[in-house]
Structure formats: structure tokens, C-alpha cells
Scaffold this motif. Sequence first.
Motif, PDB file in Angstrom:
ATOM      1  N   VAL A  46      55.824  39.309  23.457  1.00  0.00           N
ATOM      2  CA  VAL A  46      56.210  38.167  24.273  1.00  0.00           C
ATOM      3  C   VAL A  46      55.504  36.906  23.780  1.00  0.00           C
ATOM      4  N   GLU A  47      54.204  37.049  23.455  1.00  0.00           N
ATOM      5  CA  GLU A  47      53.407  35.895  23.052  1.00  0.00           C
ATOM      6  C   GLU A  47      52.237  36.352  22.192  1.00  0.00           C
ATOM      7  N   VAL A  48      51.917  35.547  21.177  1.00  0.00           N
ATOM      8  CA  VAL A  48      50.727  35.754  20.353  1.00  0.00           C
ATOM      9  C   VAL A  48      49.999  34.424  20.291  1.00  0.00           C
ATOM     10  N   GLY A  49      48.697  34.479  20.524  1.00  0.00           N
ATOM     11  CA  GLY A  49      47.897  33.260  20.463  1.00  0.00           C
ATOM     12  C   GLY A  49      46.649  33.480  19.645  1.00  0.00           C
ATOM     13  N   PHE A  50      46.149  32.403  19.051  1.00  0.00           N
ATOM     14  CA  PHE A  50      44.965  32.490  18.202  1.00  0.00           C
ATOM     15  C   PHE A  50      44.191  31.184  18.265  1.00  0.00           C
ATOM     16  N   VAL A  51      42.888  31.286  18.543  1.00  0.00           N
ATOM     17  CA  VAL A  51      41.993  30.135  18.533  1.00  0.00           C
ATOM     18  C   VAL A  51      41.170  30.225  17.256  1.00  0.00           C
ATOM     19  N   LYS A  52      41.508  29.417  16.285  1.00  0.00           N
ATOM     20  CA  LYS A  52      40.891  29.500  14.959  1.00  0.00           C
ATOM     21  C   LYS A  52      39.377  29.281  15.006  1.00  0.00           C
ATOM     22  N   THR A  53      38.896  28.384  15.853  1.00  0.00           N
ATOM     23  CA  THR A  53      37.466  28.068  15.886  1.00  0.00           C
ATOM     24  C   THR A  53      36.607  29.234  16.363  1.00  0.00           C
ATOM     25  N   THR A  54      37.143  30.080  17.257  1.00  0.00           N
ATOM     26  CA  THR A  54      36.361  31.204  17.791  1.00  0.00           C
ATOM     27  C   THR A  54      36.820  32.553  17.267  1.00  0.00           C
ATOM     28  N   GLY A  55      38.054  32.597  16.731  1.00  0.00           N
ATOM     29  CA  GLY A  55      38.620  33.863  16.276  1.00  0.00           C
ATOM     30  C   GLY A  55      39.311  34.630  17.386  1.00  0.00           C
ATOM     31  N   TYR A  56      39.323  34.093  18.617  1.00  0.00           N
ATOM     32  CA  TYR A  56      39.935  34.803  19.742  1.00  0.00           C
ATOM     33  C   TYR A  56      41.445  34.923  19.532  1.00  0.00           C
ATOM     34  N   VAL A  57      41.952  36.134  19.680  1.00  0.00           N
ATOM     35  CA  VAL A  57      43.384  36.397  19.517  1.00  0.00           C
ATOM     36  C   VAL A  57      43.874  37.157  20.737  1.00  0.00           C
ATOM     37  N   TRP A  58      45.118  36.874  21.162  1.00  0.00           N
ATOM     38  CA  TRP A  58      45.728  37.664  22.220  1.00  0.00           C
ATOM     39  C   TRP A  58      47.177  37.936  21.872  1.00  0.00           C
ATOM     40  N   ILE A  59      47.621  39.116  22.273  1.00  0.00           N
ATOM     41  CA  ILE A  59      48.994  39.533  22.033  1.00  0.00           C
ATOM     42  C   ILE A  59      49.521  40.063  23.360  1.00  0.00           C
ATOM     43  N   VAL A  60      50.557  39.421  23.880  1.00  0.00           N
ATOM     44  CA  VAL A  60      51.151  39.866  25.136  1.00  0.00           C
ATOM     45  C   VAL A  60      52.430  40.616  24.808  1.00  0.00           C
ATOM     46  N   GLN A  61      52.482  41.858  25.229  1.00  0.00           N
ATOM     47  CA  GLN A  61      53.667  42.706  25.100  1.00  0.00           C
ATOM     48  C   GLN A  61      53.670  43.580  26.349  1.00  0.00           C
ATOM     49  N   ALA A  62      54.259  44.764  26.298  1.00  0.00           N
ATOM     50  CA  ALA A  62      54.224  45.640  27.465  1.00  0.00           C
ATOM     51  C   ALA A  62      52.772  45.823  27.919  1.00  0.00           C
ATOM     52  N   LYS A  63      51.853  45.885  26.952  1.00  0.00           N
ATOM     53  CA  LYS A  63      50.431  45.978  27.242  1.00  0.00           C
ATOM     54  C   LYS A  63      49.730  44.885  26.452  1.00  0.00           C
ATOM     55  N   LYS A  64      48.827  44.178  27.098  1.00  0.00           N
ATOM     56  CA  LYS A  64      48.133  43.062  26.458  1.00  0.00           C
ATOM     57  C   LYS A  64      47.024  43.566  25.541  1.00  0.00           C
ATOM     58  N   ILE A  65      46.884  42.939  24.380  1.00  0.00           N
ATOM     59  CA  ILE A  65      45.817  43.216  23.413  1.00  0.00           C
ATOM     60  C   ILE A  65      45.044  41.922  23.203  1.00  0.00           C
ATOM     61  N   THR A  66      43.707  42.002  23.292  1.00  0.00           N
ATOM     62  CA  THR A  66      42.875  40.833  23.015  1.00  0.00           C
ATOM     63  C   THR A  66      41.689  41.251  22.157  1.00  0.00           C
ATOM     64  N   GLY A  67      41.092  40.294  21.492  1.00  0.00           N
ATOM     65  CA  GLY A  67      39.911  40.554  20.680  1.00  0.00           C
ATOM     66  C   GLY A  67      39.542  39.317  19.892  1.00  0.00           C
ATOM     67  N   TYR A  68      38.527  39.451  19.059  1.00  0.00           N
ATOM     68  CA  TYR A  68      38.080  38.362  18.205  1.00  0.00           C
ATOM     69  C   TYR A  68      38.199  38.818  16.756  1.00  0.00           C
ATOM     70  N   VAL A  69      38.941  38.053  15.940  1.00  0.00           N
ATOM     71  CA  VAL A  69      39.087  38.407  14.533  1.00  0.00           C
ATOM     72  C   VAL A  69      38.150  37.554  13.691  1.00  0.00           C
ATOM     73  N   GLU A  70      37.639  38.170  12.669  1.00  0.00           N
ATOM     74  CA  GLU A  70      36.859  37.471  11.659  1.00  0.00           C
ATOM     75  C   GLU A  70      37.173  38.169  10.352  1.00  0.00           C
ATOM     76  N   LYS A  71      36.618  37.712   9.272  1.00  0.00           N
ATOM     77  CA  LYS A  71      36.933  38.290   7.968  1.00  0.00           C
ATOM     78  C   LYS A  71      36.681  39.795   7.993  1.00  0.00           C
ATOM     79  N   LYS A  72      37.734  40.579   7.771  1.00  0.00           N
ATOM     80  CA  LYS A  72      37.692  42.033   7.662  1.00  0.00           C
ATOM     81  C   LYS A  72      37.204  42.740   8.929  1.00  0.00           C
TER      82      LYS A  72
END
Length: 120
Positions: free
Chosen positions: A41-67
Amino acid sequence: MAVPKQGGIIKKGHEEGIKFAVSILEEHGLPLGLLPLADVVEVGFVKTTGYVWIVQAKKITGYVEKKRIKKLEGVKAKELMLWPLVNDITVEDPPTGKIQFKSLAGITKIFPMEAFAAGQ
């Protein structure tokens, strides 16, 4: 606690969301098939913090960084007939072709990266 979405880039809809999610994974050196993406449904990303969210049937969130994805929520891994929540994913650096998953329950599992290639 407020979700740290301020300043984020947001893509709505399944096709745009999947393209954006895959580009985030690729940019951070993570396998393109790493996260379960269905009916996005939605994907969001805050480049400065690495925070990512993915909204689908079940929401996924986390912080991405290199590898790495840390503080991951919404993804489970099957281990010993249990489904502990995975909260940290790290691609080994220097590259060994392995990816490591850790759960809050203290379970760590290492897999070959090709198991998470796009389409797998």
C-alpha cells in the motif's frame, strides 16, 4: 511514541511501492528478495535516519544502513517450529556471500545471500 516519518519520501501503490522498496535494499547492499512484499500500500524512507516502513497486509518497519536492517518489526523467521520475530539482518562485510538474521529471542541464523535474491 511518534513514528519518525518526518522528512520521509513516500511512494503509494503496489507497483511504485515495490520499486521503491527494492531500490532501498539495492542502495544499502541488501538482497532484493529479502523482505516479503505482497499487496504493498505504501513504502516510506527517511534518508537521514534510515527509517523505513512498508504498509501491506502486515506492516514492516526498521532502520536500514549499509548492509544491515536493525530494529526490524513485522517479519518472522521459522526456527524450531516457532516463529520468533526477526529484529536484525546483517550482510557480512567484507562480503562472504552470507546474511545473518537475529531475533530478540537470541536465535541467530546464517543463510547464503542467493536464497534472498529477487524472485526467490
